[in-house]
Design a protein around this motif. Sequence first.
Motif, PDB file in Angstrom:
ATOM      1  N   ILE A   7      -1.930  -4.334 -18.790  1.00 55.54           N
ATOM      2  CA  ILE A   7      -2.473  -2.981 -18.962  1.00 55.54           C
ATOM      3  C   ILE A   7      -1.785  -2.004 -18.012  1.00 55.54           C
ATOM      4  O   ILE A   7      -1.405  -0.885 -18.399  1.00 55.54           O
ATOM      5  CB  ILE A   7      -4.000  -2.994 -18.727  1.00 55.54           C
ATOM      6  CG1 ILE A   7      -4.701  -3.758 -19.858  1.00 55.54           C
ATOM      7  CG2 ILE A   7      -4.539  -1.570 -18.638  1.00 55.54           C
ATOM      8  CD1 ILE A   7      -6.173  -3.980 -19.622  1.00 55.54           C
ATOM      9  N   VAL A   8      -1.597  -2.411 -16.748  1.00 55.34           N
ATOM     10  CA  VAL A   8      -0.926  -1.547 -15.778  1.00 55.34           C
ATOM     11  C   VAL A   8       0.520  -1.296 -16.203  1.00 55.34           C
ATOM     12  O   VAL A   8       1.025  -0.166 -16.120  1.00 55.34           O
ATOM     13  CB  VAL A   8      -0.970  -2.184 -14.375  1.00 55.34           C
ATOM     14  CG1 VAL A   8      -0.107  -1.391 -13.391  1.00 55.34           C
ATOM     15  CG2 VAL A   8      -2.408  -2.245 -13.871  1.00 55.34           C
ATOM     16  N   SER A  73       2.956   7.609  -6.094  1.00 54.15           N
ATOM     17  CA  SER A  73       2.370   8.891  -5.712  1.00 54.15           C
ATOM     18  C   SER A  73       1.362   9.404  -6.740  1.00 54.15           C
ATOM     19  O   SER A  73       0.308   9.940  -6.374  1.00 54.15           O
ATOM     20  CB  SER A  73       3.478   9.923  -5.511  1.00 54.15           C
ATOM     21  OG  SER A  73       4.222  10.104  -6.697  1.00 54.15           O
ATOM     22  N   GLY A  74       1.667   9.251  -8.041  1.00 59.96           N
ATOM     23  CA  GLY A  74       0.737   9.717  -9.060  1.00 59.96           C
ATOM     24  C   GLY A  74      -0.597   9.002  -9.004  1.00 59.96           C
ATOM     25  O   GLY A  74      -1.670   9.624  -9.090  1.00 59.96           O
ATOM     26  N   ASP A  75      -0.561   7.682  -8.842  1.00 59.80           N
ATOM     27  CA  ASP A  75      -1.796   6.906  -8.727  1.00 59.80           C
ATOM     28  C   ASP A  75      -2.535   7.215  -7.427  1.00 59.80           C
ATOM     29  O   ASP A  75      -3.763   7.150  -7.373  1.00 59.80           O
ATOM     30  CB  ASP A  75      -1.480   5.412  -8.800  1.00 59.80           C
ATOM     31  CG  ASP A  75      -0.928   5.011 -10.152  1.00 59.80           C
ATOM     32  OD1 ASP A  75      -1.253   5.679 -11.140  1.00 59.80           O
ATOM     33  OD2 ASP A  75      -0.151   4.042 -10.219  1.00 59.80           O
ATOM     34  N   LEU A  81      -4.962   4.359  -7.640  1.00 60.82           N
ATOM     35  CA  LEU A  81      -4.415   3.374  -6.718  1.00 60.82           C
ATOM     36  C   LEU A  81      -5.510   2.754  -5.863  1.00 60.82           C
ATOM     37  O   LEU A  81      -5.493   1.551  -5.573  1.00 60.82           O
ATOM     38  CB  LEU A  81      -3.355   4.034  -5.826  1.00 60.82           C
ATOM     39  CG  LEU A  81      -2.604   3.106  -4.870  1.00 60.82           C
ATOM     40  CD1 LEU A  81      -1.874   2.017  -5.625  1.00 60.82           C
ATOM     41  CD2 LEU A  81      -1.630   3.898  -4.013  1.00 60.82           C
ATOM     42  N   GLU A  82      -6.482   3.555  -5.481  1.00 57.92           N
ATOM     43  CA  GLU A  82      -7.607   3.023  -4.712  1.00 57.92           C
ATOM     44  C   GLU A  82      -8.394   2.011  -5.532  1.00 57.92           C
ATOM     45  O   GLU A  82      -8.861   0.993  -5.004  1.00 57.92           O
ATOM     46  CB  GLU A  82      -8.508   4.165  -4.272  1.00 57.92           C
ATOM     47  CG  GLU A  82      -9.675   3.726  -3.398  1.00 57.92           C
ATOM     48  CD  GLU A  82     -10.501   4.900  -2.918  1.00 57.92           C
ATOM     49  OE1 GLU A  82     -11.510   4.657  -2.233  1.00 57.92           O
ATOM     50  OE2 GLU A  82     -10.157   6.049  -3.240  1.00 57.92           O
ATOM     51  N   GLN A  83      -8.526   2.261  -6.840  1.00 59.86           N
ATOM     52  CA  GLN A  83      -9.211   1.307  -7.710  1.00 59.86           C
ATOM     53  C   GLN A  83      -8.430   0.002  -7.819  1.00 59.86           C
ATOM     54  O   GLN A  83      -9.025  -1.079  -7.885  1.00 59.86           O
ATOM     55  CB  GLN A  83      -9.400   1.926  -9.103  1.00 59.86           C
ATOM     56  CG  GLN A  83     -10.246   3.183  -9.116  1.00 59.86           C
ATOM     57  CD  GLN A  83     -11.641   2.939  -8.580  1.00 59.86           C
ATOM     58  OE1 GLN A  83     -12.276   1.931  -8.896  1.00 59.86           O
ATOM     59  NE2 GLN A  83     -12.130   3.869  -7.768  1.00 59.86           N
ATOM     60  N   MET A  84      -7.113   0.080  -7.827  1.00 60.34           N
ATOM     61  CA  MET A  84      -6.306  -1.139  -7.860  1.00 60.34           C
ATOM     62  C   MET A  84      -6.481  -1.956  -6.590  1.00 60.34           C
ATOM     63  O   MET A  84      -6.567  -3.182  -6.628  1.00 60.34           O
ATOM     64  CB  MET A  84      -4.825  -0.781  -8.042  1.00 60.34           C
ATOM     65  CG  MET A  84      -4.476  -0.176  -9.384  1.00 60.34           C
ATOM     66  SD  MET A  84      -2.693   0.157  -9.513  1.00 60.34           S
ATOM     67  CE  MET A  84      -2.657   1.083 -11.048  1.00 60.34           C
ATOM     68  N   SER A 213       4.850  -4.841  -0.500  1.00 56.04           N
ATOM     69  CA  SER A 213       4.397  -3.548  -1.012  1.00 56.04           C
ATOM     70  C   SER A 213       2.882  -3.465  -1.003  1.00 56.04           C
ATOM     71  O   SER A 213       2.303  -2.418  -0.667  1.00 56.04           O
ATOM     72  CB  SER A 213       4.922  -3.336  -2.429  1.00 56.04           C
ATOM     73  OG  SER A 213       6.337  -3.357  -2.477  1.00 56.04           O
ATOM     74  N   SER A 214       2.221  -4.546  -1.352  1.00 56.41           N
ATOM     75  CA  SER A 214       0.749  -4.565  -1.357  1.00 56.41           C
ATOM     76  C   SER A 214       0.198  -4.366   0.045  1.00 56.41           C
ATOM     77  O   SER A 214      -0.759  -3.612   0.257  1.00 56.41           O
ATOM     78  CB  SER A 214       0.244  -5.882  -1.936  1.00 56.41           C
ATOM     79  OG  SER A 214       0.705  -6.070  -3.258  1.00 56.41           O
ATOM     80  N   ALA A 215       0.799  -5.037   1.026  1.00 57.85           N
ATOM     81  CA  ALA A 215       0.351  -4.871   2.409  1.00 57.85           C
ATOM     82  C   ALA A 215       0.549  -3.433   2.884  1.00 57.85           C
ATOM     83  O   ALA A 215      -0.308  -2.846   3.555  1.00 57.85           O
ATOM     84  CB  ALA A 215       1.096  -5.841   3.327  1.00 57.85           C
ATOM     85  N   ALA A 216       1.681  -2.829   2.505  1.00 52.05           N
ATOM     86  CA  ALA A 216       1.942  -1.445   2.897  1.00 52.05           C
ATOM     87  C   ALA A 216       0.962  -0.491   2.207  1.00 52.05           C
ATOM     88  O   ALA A 216       0.525   0.498   2.814  1.00 52.05           O
ATOM     89  CB  ALA A 216       3.381  -1.082   2.548  1.00 52.05           C
ATOM     90  N   LEU A 217       0.610  -0.766   0.971  1.00 53.06           N
ATOM     91  CA  LEU A 217      -0.341   0.085   0.261  1.00 53.06           C
ATOM     92  C   LEU A 217      -1.723   0.007   0.899  1.00 53.06           C
ATOM     93  O   LEU A 217      -2.428   1.027   1.004  1.00 53.06           O
ATOM     94  CB  LEU A 217      -0.415  -0.321  -1.212  1.00 53.06           C
ATOM     95  CG  LEU A 217       0.782   0.051  -2.080  1.00 53.06           C
ATOM     96  CD1 LEU A 217       0.624  -0.508  -3.490  1.00 53.06           C
ATOM     97  CD2 LEU A 217       0.955   1.564  -2.154  1.00 53.06           C
TER      98      LEU A 217
END
Length: 222
Positions: A7-8, A73-75, A81-84, A213-217
């Motif tokens: 979906i993503v 940036s858009g998310d 992005l917070e929901q992810m 990338s996940s850790a940085a997010l």
Amino acid sequence: MWAAARIVLWRDVLLAVRRQSEVVTSLFFFILVVTLFPLGVGPDIEMLRIIAPGVVWVAALLASMLALNRMFSGDYVDGSLEQMVLAAQPLPVLVFSKILAHWLVSGLPLVVMAPVLGLQLGMDSDSLRVLVISLLIGTPVLSLIGAVGAALTLGLRGGGVLISLLVLPLYIPVLIFGAGAVEATQAGLGGDSHLYLLGAICVFSLLLGPWASSAALRIAME
């Protein structure tokens, strides 16, 4: 988990198709740089054939960087992005889907266009084949490494410049082995060793890129 990843992926590709300017910008920049370069060095076909691998690879590297700032940036702005980050599914899987979508809309068109531009620079069929293979292996690495830089600079002022400073040193091995494979083929030495090293970098980036990338997010969202 995989349903959420699909979906993503589909969502990001669909959004990119609707905003065609974001896709066309990178491709147009790639074509423009490679096309204008012969005008600066002259019409000598032998010289163009020698410098062609480096020209194509540098143009592809710079073109892929144009879309890095928009990867998350858009998310980040609309809150998805917070929901992810808070979702039950593993964040690295969702991040990998976003990286794959970024490569499909910004990296794959470069691979498709590269043989046409290579012919323009006088490359032979064997060199074109190795060029396409090297780009097919190397451009995903550019997206994987770029995703880490995009995540680290998320929400910062002047993030585009910071991404360039972060990822360019990490792009250098990809550029060396990618262009080196084509140059070795042109010299009759065979580019297999360069492609194997490029493949090893791709596997290494594939294993660590989504997790980094996940850790940085997560840090950026705190």
